[in-house]
Design a protein around this motif. Structure first.
Motif, PDB file in Angstrom:
ATOM      1  N   GLY A   1       0.818  -1.209   0.000  1.00  0.00           N
ATOM      2  CA  GLY A   1       0.000   0.000   0.000  1.00  0.00           C
ATOM      3  C   GLY A   1       0.850   1.256   0.000  1.00  0.00           C
ATOM      4  O   GLY A   1       0.548   2.237  -0.695  1.00  0.00           O
ATOM      5  N   VAL A   2       1.926   1.247   0.781  1.00  0.00           N
ATOM      6  CA  VAL A   2       2.851   2.378   0.798  1.00  0.00           C
ATOM      7  C   VAL A   2       3.463   2.577  -0.585  1.00  0.00           C
ATOM      8  O   VAL A   2       3.563   3.708  -1.084  1.00  0.00           O
ATOM      9  N   ALA A   3       3.858   1.482  -1.222  1.00  0.00           N
ATOM     10  CA  ALA A   3       4.516   1.566  -2.528  1.00  0.00           C
ATOM     11  C   ALA A   3       3.612   2.201  -3.570  1.00  0.00           C
ATOM     12  O   ALA A   3       4.030   3.096  -4.321  1.00  0.00           O
ATOM     13  N   ILE A   4       2.353   1.766  -3.642  1.00  0.00           N
ATOM     14  CA  ILE A   4       1.479   2.301  -4.679  1.00  0.00           C
ATOM     15  C   ILE A   4       1.131   3.754  -4.404  1.00  0.00           C
ATOM     16  O   ILE A   4       1.015   4.562  -5.337  1.00  0.00           O
ATOM     17  N   LEU A   5       1.000   4.142  -3.139  1.00  0.00           N
ATOM     18  CA  LEU A   5       0.745   5.549  -2.837  1.00  0.00           C
ATOM     19  C   LEU A   5       1.943   6.410  -3.221  1.00  0.00           C
ATOM     20  O   LEU A   5       1.771   7.531  -3.729  1.00  0.00           O
ATOM     21  N   MET A   6       3.152   5.930  -2.975  1.00  0.00           N
ATOM     22  CA  MET A   6       4.343   6.664  -3.400  1.00  0.00           C
ATOM     23  C   MET A   6       4.334   6.889  -4.904  1.00  0.00           C
ATOM     24  O   MET A   6       4.598   8.008  -5.389  1.00  0.00           O
ATOM     25  N   VAL A   7       4.026   5.854  -5.651  1.00  0.00           N
ATOM     26  CA  VAL A   7       4.054   5.940  -7.110  1.00  0.00           C
ATOM     27  C   VAL A   7       2.946   6.862  -7.618  1.00  0.00           C
ATOM     28  O   VAL A   7       3.171   7.693  -8.509  1.00  0.00           O
TER      29      VAL A   7
ATOM     30  N   ALA B   1      -3.378   1.405   9.132  1.00  0.00           N
ATOM     31  CA  ALA B   1      -2.634   0.253   8.629  1.00  0.00           C
ATOM     32  C   ALA B   1      -3.545  -0.649   7.806  1.00  0.00           C
ATOM     33  O   ALA B   1      -3.153  -1.134   6.733  1.00  0.00           O
ATOM     34  N   TRP B   2      -4.769  -0.844   8.288  1.00  0.00           N
ATOM     35  CA  TRP B   2      -5.695  -1.678   7.529  1.00  0.00           C
ATOM     36  C   TRP B   2      -6.183  -0.969   6.284  1.00  0.00           C
ATOM     37  O   TRP B   2      -6.545  -1.612   5.290  1.00  0.00           O
ATOM     38  N   GLY B   3      -6.168   0.374   6.309  1.00  0.00           N
ATOM     39  CA  GLY B   3      -6.431   1.120   5.082  1.00  0.00           C
ATOM     40  C   GLY B   3      -5.344   0.858   4.050  1.00  0.00           C
ATOM     41  O   GLY B   3      -5.634   0.682   2.855  1.00  0.00           O
ATOM     42  N   LEU B   4      -4.089   0.806   4.512  1.00  0.00           N
ATOM     43  CA  LEU B   4      -2.986   0.489   3.606  1.00  0.00           C
ATOM     44  C   LEU B   4      -3.082  -0.946   3.091  1.00  0.00           C
ATOM     45  O   LEU B   4      -2.716  -1.221   1.944  1.00  0.00           O
ATOM     46  N   VAL B   5      -3.550  -1.866   3.944  1.00  0.00           N
ATOM     47  CA  VAL B   5      -3.740  -3.247   3.499  1.00  0.00           C
ATOM     48  C   VAL B   5      -4.750  -3.295   2.353  1.00  0.00           C
ATOM     49  O   VAL B   5      -4.542  -3.981   1.346  1.00  0.00           O
ATOM     50  N   PHE B   6      -5.851  -2.545   2.493  1.00  0.00           N
ATOM     51  CA  PHE B   6      -6.846  -2.486   1.409  1.00  0.00           C
ATOM     52  C   PHE B   6      -6.234  -1.928   0.137  1.00  0.00           C
ATOM     53  O   PHE B   6      -6.414  -2.475  -0.960  1.00  0.00           O
ATOM     54  N   ILE B   7      -5.493  -0.824   0.273  1.00  0.00           N
ATOM     55  CA  ILE B   7      -4.864  -0.211  -0.901  1.00  0.00           C
ATOM     56  C   ILE B   7      -3.851  -1.172  -1.511  1.00  0.00           C
ATOM     57  O   ILE B   7      -3.749  -1.292  -2.737  1.00  0.00           O
ATOM     58  N   GLY B   8      -3.115  -1.883  -0.652  1.00  0.00           N
ATOM     59  CA  GLY B   8      -2.165  -2.872  -1.156  1.00  0.00           C
ATOM     60  C   GLY B   8      -2.847  -3.994  -1.914  1.00  0.00           C
ATOM     61  O   GLY B   8      -2.320  -4.499  -2.910  1.00  0.00           O
ATOM     62  N   THR B   9      -4.028  -4.385  -1.470  1.00  0.00           N
ATOM     63  CA  THR B   9      -4.766  -5.465  -2.120  1.00  0.00           C
ATOM     64  C   THR B   9      -5.155  -5.095  -3.546  1.00  0.00           C
ATOM     65  O   THR B   9      -5.123  -5.944  -4.445  1.00  0.00           O
ATOM     66  N   ILE B  10      -5.520  -3.831  -3.768  1.00  0.00           N
ATOM     67  CA  ILE B  10      -5.943  -3.400  -5.108  1.00  0.00           C
ATOM     68  C   ILE B  10      -4.808  -2.695  -5.852  1.00  0.00           C
ATOM     69  O   ILE B  10      -5.040  -2.063  -6.886  1.00  0.00           O
ATOM     70  N   SER B  11      -3.575  -2.806  -5.342  1.00  0.00           N
ATOM     71  CA  SER B  11      -2.472  -2.014  -5.889  1.00  0.00           C
ATOM     72  C   SER B  11      -2.169  -2.340  -7.348  1.00  0.00           C
ATOM     73  O   SER B  11      -1.803  -1.446  -8.121  1.00  0.00           O
TER      74      SER B  11
END
Length: 366
Positions: A18-24, A289-299
């Protein structure tokens, strides 16, 4: 054995994804309007005559491309850890699962963007771009590297690293993971020598020469090192409080001095590996953190669609709201909704189809 990692549910890896896709996404959004990096003055960055004053004030945003290094590290971790859990490498199953996970959603995005941006199959140029993207070889030259959808280069590189995974396992099986990384680092340095000799120093680390699989193979394999140590119940980096700031500092410094930019992607991958390793030992309980997990899931879906849509969405939101502030605030929620929709209608069904076909084939063979 020490403290055991909490990787059974992959929360740490999902948070990092999730962190990675938000950075990009932030990097692409900001860069589309304010510039991607400051110009060079010889071998140093030129802060006195920047291309964009805004870029100086928000300079850390220009490091967002390092999210791709984080993605590669996470991929190496997940792929290698899955192999360690299985205890064997089944090429048929591995590439079958990778195909259905990646290709259907990618192909849909490729076709739609090719149509949208006028890459006609009736012209040689259009057909060559479409075919090179369809076969994941468009990153082997400058002409196709940023064509159709600029984000697609990393997907091609990722697929090529999957093809190299059996070679990594072969070397690791005979020499161990540490010696394997030494060999891959030597290979990466060899490619750097070839690249500098033929193409000179890079203007930016994201270029077909400087993200070639023979160089990024080592970066991807840093994730495999984290997986190996975690599987053994050990940390890959025993003192993250020292490793993380040191690797981040070296990464940032490398981007200011042009000869060192040939190591910027790798230094970003090293910092990513340290952060990933540390994330496996964190109790992720907070809502963000769970928000990032969601974002990571759809990354992956978010990655497939976001970059070409960013300028269009920003301009449309400005027109509708009459406010640049509202447009920028509304961008990420819109992209997240679009990523979730793509995940639901393209990614999940494709993976399910792959599973069903695999089970049907096994029943037919039994």
């Amino acid at each position: 054995m020490g403290e055991s990692p909490r990787i059974g549910n992959s929360v740490g890896a999902d948070v990092m994804r999730g962190v990675a896709i938000l950075m990009v996404v932030v990097y692409h959004a900001f860069g589309s309007f304010y510039g991607w990096h400051l110009p060079w003055d010889g071998w140093l960055r030129n802060f006195s005559e920047p291309r964009s004053e805004t870029l100086v004030w928000f300079y850390p945003v220009s490091f967002g491309w390092a999210g791709v290094s984080l993605f590669f590290t996470i991929s190496g971790f997940c792929i290698h850890y899955s192999y360690l859990r299985a205890g064997k490498f089944d090429p048929g199953q591995f590439y079958w699962r990778r195909f259905w996970r990646i290709y259907p959603a990618y192909l849909i995005s490729l076709v739609l963007f090719a149509i949208l941006f006028g890459y006609s199959h009736l012209t040689y140029k259009g057909m060559s771009q479409i075919l090179s993207h369809a076969f994941f070889i468009h990153n082997f030259g400058s002409e196709g590297f940023f064509a159709i959808n600029p984000s697609f280069w990393s997907i091609a590189t990722e697929v090529q690293l999957y093809l190299l995974f059996p070679v990594l396992l072969f070397i690791r099986g005979r020499l161990g993971i540490s010696a394997t990384l030494v060999i891959l680092f030597i290979v990466a340095c060899g490619w750097r020598i070839i690249a500098i000799s033929n193409w000179g120093l890079p203007e930016h680390p994201i270029d077909w020469v400087w993200t070639f699989p023979l160089m990024t193979w080592f970066d991807w394999s840093l994730g495999a090192l984290v997986a190996e140590r975690s599987f053994q119940g050990r940390r890959a980096f025993k003192n993250p409080g020292l490793w993380l700031p040191a690797s981040l500092l070296l990464f940032v410094l490398s981007t200011f001095y042009k000869p060192l930019t040939v190591f910027s992607f790798t230094l970003a991958a090293l910092a990513s590996a340290v952060a990933l390793d540390a994330s496996l030992y964190v109790r992720w309980k907070s809502w963000w953190a769970w928000g990032l997990v969601f974002i990571g899931t759809i990354s992956y879906s978010l990655y497939l669609w976001h970059q070409p849509l960013i300028p269009y969405l920003i301009n449309r939101l400005k027109t509708i709201s009459g406010s640049s502030f509202v447009a920028w605030i509304g961008l990420v929620p819109l992209l997240l909704v679009g990523g979730w929709v793509s995940f639901q209608i393209f990614e999940k069904p494709a993976v399910a189809i792959g599973h069903r076909l695999r089970r049907s084939r096994r029943r037919a063979d039994s």
